[in-house]
Design a protein around this motif. Structure first.
Motif, PDB file in Angstrom:
ATOM      1  N   THR A   5       0.825  -1.210   0.000  1.00 49.19           N
ATOM      2  CA  THR A   5       0.000   0.000   0.000  1.00 49.19           C
ATOM      3  C   THR A   5       0.858   1.259   0.000  1.00 49.19           C
ATOM      4  OG1 THR A   5      -1.719  -1.202   1.210  1.00 49.19           O
ATOM      5  CG2 THR A   5      -1.902   1.187   1.153  1.00 49.19           C
ATOM      6  N   LEU A   6       1.954   1.235   0.723  1.00 47.88           N
ATOM      7  CA  LEU A   6       2.849   2.393   0.733  1.00 47.88           C
ATOM      8  C   LEU A   6       3.512   2.605  -0.625  1.00 47.88           C
ATOM      9  CD1 LEU A   6       4.583   2.121   4.238  1.00 47.88           C
ATOM     10  CD2 LEU A   6       2.918   3.831   3.476  1.00 47.88           C
ATOM     11  N   ILE A   7       3.809   1.499  -1.314  1.00 48.49           N
ATOM     12  CA  ILE A   7       4.353   1.629  -2.671  1.00 48.49           C
ATOM     13  C   ILE A   7       3.330   2.315  -3.574  1.00 48.49           C
ATOM     14  CG2 ILE A   7       5.059   0.348  -4.727  1.00 48.49           C
ATOM     15  CD1 ILE A   7       6.309  -1.722  -2.849  1.00 48.49           C
ATOM     16  N   GLY A   8       2.082   1.872  -3.478  1.00 45.29           N
ATOM     17  CA  GLY A   8       1.021   2.527  -4.245  1.00 45.29           C
ATOM     18  C   GLY A   8       0.856   3.974  -3.840  1.00 45.29           C
ATOM     19  N   GLY A   9       0.992   4.247  -2.531  1.00 44.28           N
ATOM     20  CA  GLY A   9       0.882   5.613  -2.049  1.00 44.28           C
ATOM     21  C   GLY A   9       1.980   6.507  -2.598  1.00 44.28           C
ATOM     22  N   TYR A  10       3.169   5.948  -2.776  1.00 45.70           N
ATOM     23  CA  TYR A  10       4.268   6.740  -3.342  1.00 45.70           C
ATOM     24  C   TYR A  10       3.912   7.223  -4.746  1.00 45.70           C
ATOM     25  CZ  TYR A  10       8.732   7.792  -5.541  1.00 45.70           C
ATOM     26  OH  TYR A  10       9.736   8.406  -6.246  1.00 45.70           O
TER      27      TYR A  10
END
Length: 233
Positions: free
Chosen positions: A69-74
């Protein structure tokens, strides 16, 4: 009606939907929630298979969901990419990765394998309790804390938030982390608390249903949880 079984089936949805509620309040729409739950379910099951401990599997699954999810958030927050496109890319990535790894481990056709499930007392376990407490925790965090006020401001009035000296991106990353952890925990619980196994595409659209439950529950954690109970029923 078996209320414990009802809560058991509703818990994966409820956890994912509660996390998504936090994310959407900050101005994020995590279309990749389906992929988050799927990849968490896979890593939770395989980590449990390797370690023999469902608690380790649960933590690994939640962490996998958080990272994805954090990768997508980036891409969505830092690079300004379209949230829907990023989310669908995450879903396709998770589907391909888990399917490929599963077939590599267990053959082209794959097979169902059993893993040790989370310990239960009269059908009740700690993750189900966390889902219940999560309603209170998310409600307090969003509507009765300074952080929640800032987070909702980032979603509704980002320019005013910046004018107040707060970083919209930082608040959204924090919401993204919460959404990823809850979504990962929901996916991990699906494999370790409900099914006791893993199969390709086992989430079966639950991530999309969780997103729909956030809207159906009008972004209020208690209503969102009741909506998930309805689907669990």
């Amino acid at each position: 009606m078996d209320w414990v079984m009802l809560l058991q089936f509703a818990t994966p949805l409820a956890l994912a939907a509660l996390g998504e509620t936090v994310g959407q309040k900050s101005g994020l729409l995590n279309i990749g929630l389906e992929g988050t739950m799927l990849i968490a379910a896979y890593f939770a099951a395989t980590a449990t298979l390797w370690s023999g401990s469902p608690w380790i599997g649960l933590l690994v699954g939640a962490f996998a969901g958080l990272v994805l999810t954090l990768i997508g958030g980036y891409f969505s927050i830092s690079l300004g990419s379209d949230q829907v496109v990023v989310g669908m890319a995450i879903n396709l990535f998770a589907l391909g990765l888990t399917g490929g790894l599963f077939r590599k481990q267990f053959g082209q056709t794959g097979h169902l394998f059993s893993v040790q499930e989370l310990p239960k007392w009269h059908g009740f376990d700690w993750v189900m309790l966390f889902a219940l407490l999560g309603v209170l925790l998310v409600t307090w965090s969003l509507f009765h804390s300074a952080w929640g006020l800032a987070l909702r401001s980032a979603g509704e009035y980002p320019k005013a938030t910046e004018a107040a000296g707060l970083s919209v991106n930082r608040l959204r990353f924090q919401a993204c982390a919460v959404a990823g952890f809850f979504g990962g925990l929901g996916g991990a619980y699906l494999s370790l608390g409900v099914v006791g196994s893993f199969a390709e595409n086992m989430t079966g659209g639950r991530g999309f249903i969780a997103i729909a439950m956030v809207t159906f529950g009008r972004w209020k954690p208690s209503y969102v949880f009741l909506a998930c109970l309805l689907i669990g029923y």
